[in-house]
Design a protein around this motif. Structure first.
Motif, PDB file in Angstrom:
ATOM      1  N   PHE A  11       0.887  -1.271  -0.280  1.00  8.55           N
ATOM      2  CA  PHE A  11      -0.145  -0.087  -0.226  1.00  8.55           C
ATOM      3  C   PHE A  11       1.107   1.029   0.025  1.00  8.55           C
ATOM      4  O   PHE A  11       1.649   1.890   0.693  1.00  8.55           O
ATOM      5  CB  PHE A  11      -0.688  -0.076   1.131  1.00  8.55           C
ATOM      6  N   ASP A  12       0.454   1.952  -1.076  1.00  5.61           N
ATOM      7  CA  ASP A  12       1.278   3.327  -1.007  1.00  5.61           C
ATOM      8  C   ASP A  12       0.991   4.288   0.497  1.00  5.61           C
ATOM      9  O   ASP A  12       0.025   4.736  -0.322  1.00  5.61           O
ATOM     10  CB  ASP A  12       0.855   3.978  -2.663  1.00  5.61           C
ATOM     11  N   ALA A  13       2.269   4.371   1.025  1.00 10.86           N
ATOM     12  CA  ALA A  13       1.634   5.284   2.382  1.00 10.86           C
ATOM     13  C   ALA A  13       1.597   6.645   2.156  1.00 10.86           C
ATOM     14  O   ALA A  13       0.668   7.259   3.286  1.00 10.86           O
ATOM     15  CB  ALA A  13       2.784   5.036   3.375  1.00 10.86           C
ATOM     16  N   THR A  14       1.514   7.107   0.912  1.00  4.93           N
ATOM     17  CA  THR A  14       1.776   8.109   0.699  1.00  4.93           C
ATOM     18  C   THR A  14       0.450   8.831   0.340  1.00  4.93           C
ATOM     19  O   THR A  14      -0.312   9.948   0.681  1.00  4.93           O
ATOM     20  CB  THR A  14       1.873   8.950  -0.597  1.00  4.93           C
ATOM     21  N   LYS A  15      -0.718   7.643   0.531  1.00  2.00           N
ATOM     22  CA  LYS A  15      -2.108   7.597  -0.130  1.00  2.00           C
ATOM     23  C   LYS A  15      -2.741   7.813   1.656  1.00  2.00           C
ATOM     24  O   LYS A  15      -4.026   8.196   1.469  1.00  2.00           O
ATOM     25  CB  LYS A  15      -2.590   6.856  -0.510  1.00  2.00           C
ATOM     26  N   ALA A  16      -2.600   7.478   2.127  1.00  5.05           N
ATOM     27  CA  ALA A  16      -2.798   6.972   3.629  1.00  5.05           C
ATOM     28  C   ALA A  16      -3.034   8.898   4.043  1.00  5.05           C
ATOM     29  O   ALA A  16      -3.710   9.206   4.879  1.00  5.05           O
ATOM     30  CB  ALA A  16      -1.914   6.982   4.492  1.00  5.05           C
ATOM     31  N   LEU A  17      -2.054   9.927   4.517  1.00 10.34           N
ATOM     32  CA  LEU A  17      -2.797  10.092   4.775  1.00 10.34           C
ATOM     33  C   LEU A  17      -3.751  11.769   4.023  1.00 10.34           C
ATOM     34  O   LEU A  17      -4.002  12.059   4.944  1.00 10.34           O
ATOM     35  CB  LEU A  17      -1.110  12.100   4.936  1.00 10.34           C
ATOM     36  N   ASP A  18      -3.519  11.887   2.873  1.00  9.37           N
ATOM     37  CA  ASP A  18      -4.432  12.331   1.834  1.00  9.37           C
ATOM     38  C   ASP A  18      -6.024  11.550   2.259  1.00  9.37           C
ATOM     39  O   ASP A  18      -6.490  12.538   2.010  1.00  9.37           O
ATOM     40  CB  ASP A  18      -4.933  12.206   0.333  1.00  9.37           C
ATOM     41  N   ILE A  19      -6.002   9.985   2.288  1.00  8.45           N
ATOM     42  CA  ILE A  19      -7.163   9.475   3.075  1.00  8.45           C
ATOM     43  C   ILE A  19      -8.365  10.469   4.276  1.00  8.45           C
ATOM     44  O   ILE A  19      -8.790  10.842   5.022  1.00  8.45           O
ATOM     45  CB  ILE A  19      -7.407   8.378   3.041  1.00  8.45           C
ATOM     46  N   LEU A  20      -7.060  10.492   5.548  1.00 11.28           N
ATOM     47  CA  LEU A  20      -7.265  10.691   7.178  1.00 11.28           C
ATOM     48  C   LEU A  20      -7.711  12.115   6.764  1.00 11.28           C
ATOM     49  O   LEU A  20      -7.831  12.898   7.943  1.00 11.28           O
ATOM     50  CB  LEU A  20      -6.239  10.133   7.947  1.00 11.28           C
ATOM     51  N   SER A  21      -6.760  12.602   5.768  1.00 10.66           N
ATOM     52  CA  SER A  21      -7.224  14.243   5.956  1.00 10.66           C
ATOM     53  C   SER A  21      -8.318  14.892   5.758  1.00 10.66           C
ATOM     54  O   SER A  21      -8.836  16.072   5.663  1.00 10.66           O
ATOM     55  CB  SER A  21      -6.187  14.474   4.490  1.00 10.66           C
ATOM     56  N   GLN A  22      -8.937  13.520   4.737  1.00  9.63           N
ATOM     57  CA  GLN A  22     -10.793  14.126   4.412  1.00  9.63           C
ATOM     58  C   GLN A  22     -11.968  13.907   5.730  1.00  9.63           C
ATOM     59  O   GLN A  22     -12.206  14.424   5.822  1.00  9.63           O
ATOM     60  CB  GLN A  22     -10.869  12.950   3.679  1.00  9.63           C
ATOM     61  N   VAL A  23     -11.615  13.116   6.793  1.00  4.69           N
ATOM     62  CA  VAL A  23     -11.707  12.878   7.975  1.00  4.69           C
ATOM     63  C   VAL A  23     -11.745  14.160   9.088  1.00  4.69           C
ATOM     64  O   VAL A  23     -11.505  15.205   9.266  1.00  4.69           O
ATOM     65  CB  VAL A  23     -10.928  11.844   8.688  1.00  4.69           C
ATOM     66  N   ALA A  73       0.468   7.434   7.724  1.00  2.00           N
ATOM     67  CA  ALA A  73       0.620   8.427   8.211  1.00  2.00           C
ATOM     68  C   ALA A  73       1.527   9.131   8.402  1.00  2.00           C
ATOM     69  O   ALA A  73       2.285   9.574   8.131  1.00  2.00           O
ATOM     70  CB  ALA A  73      -1.014   8.978   8.284  1.00  2.00           C
ATOM     71  N   VAL A  74       2.137   7.846   9.646  1.00  2.00           N
ATOM     72  CA  VAL A  74       3.496   7.961  10.619  1.00  2.00           C
ATOM     73  C   VAL A  74       4.573   7.716   8.796  1.00  2.00           C
ATOM     74  O   VAL A  74       5.149   8.584   9.701  1.00  2.00           O
ATOM     75  CB  VAL A  74       2.902   7.234  11.433  1.00  2.00           C
ATOM     76  N   GLN A  75       4.305   6.543   9.051  1.00  2.00           N
ATOM     77  CA  GLN A  75       5.793   6.598   7.363  1.00  2.00           C
ATOM     78  C   GLN A  75       5.845   7.794   6.710  1.00  2.00           C
ATOM     79  O   GLN A  75       7.487   8.089   6.425  1.00  2.00           O
ATOM     80  CB  GLN A  75       5.135   5.189   7.289  1.00  2.00           C
ATOM     81  N   ASP A  76       4.939   7.763   6.040  1.00  2.00           N
ATOM     82  CA  ASP A  76       4.790   8.800   5.229  1.00  2.00           C
ATOM     83  C   ASP A  76       5.256  10.495   5.281  1.00  2.00           C
ATOM     84  O   ASP A  76       6.244  10.857   5.270  1.00  2.00           O
ATOM     85  CB  ASP A  76       3.492   9.280   4.445  1.00  2.00           C
ATOM     86  N   LEU A  77       5.377  10.989   6.807  1.00  2.00           N
ATOM     87  CA  LEU A  77       5.408  12.027   7.567  1.00  2.00           C
ATOM     88  C   LEU A  77       6.894  11.890   8.289  1.00  2.00           C
ATOM     89  O   LEU A  77       7.862  12.812   8.193  1.00  2.00           O
ATOM     90  CB  LEU A  77       4.252  12.149   9.244  1.00  2.00           C
TER      91      LEU A  77
END
Length: 86
Positions: A11-23, A73-77
């Protein structure tokens, strides 16, 4: 465990932050008939949350996906911070 999973893909970890930012985070009390301890809770309204973090019926959070996205998201950040530090 791999014993219980199939169709495993990265799973592309850079997508995680985008998804969580919608919450949209909210603070709330559970209704009395929910059998939850009294007090304020912080969370999401499942019906308003991205599909990736909710159950199919949009009535509850899917905790497994949510935790996975938080880890991504933690990995990406962490990678972004590492690059900034040079």
């Amino acid at each position: 465990s791999r014993d219980y999973k199939e169709n495993i893909e990265g799973f592309d970890a850079t997508k995680a932050l985008d998804i969580l930012s919608q919450v949209d985070l909210v603070q709330f009390d559970y209704k009395e008939d929910m059998d939850m301890p009294a007090g304020k809770y912080i969370g999401v309204i499942a019906e308003d949350a991205p599909d990736e973090i909710t159950t199919e019926d949009k009535k509850m959070m899917n905790m497994y996906n949510t935790i996975g996205l938080l880890m991504g998201a933690v990995q990406d950040l962490s990678e972004q911070v590492r690059k900034l530090k040079g």
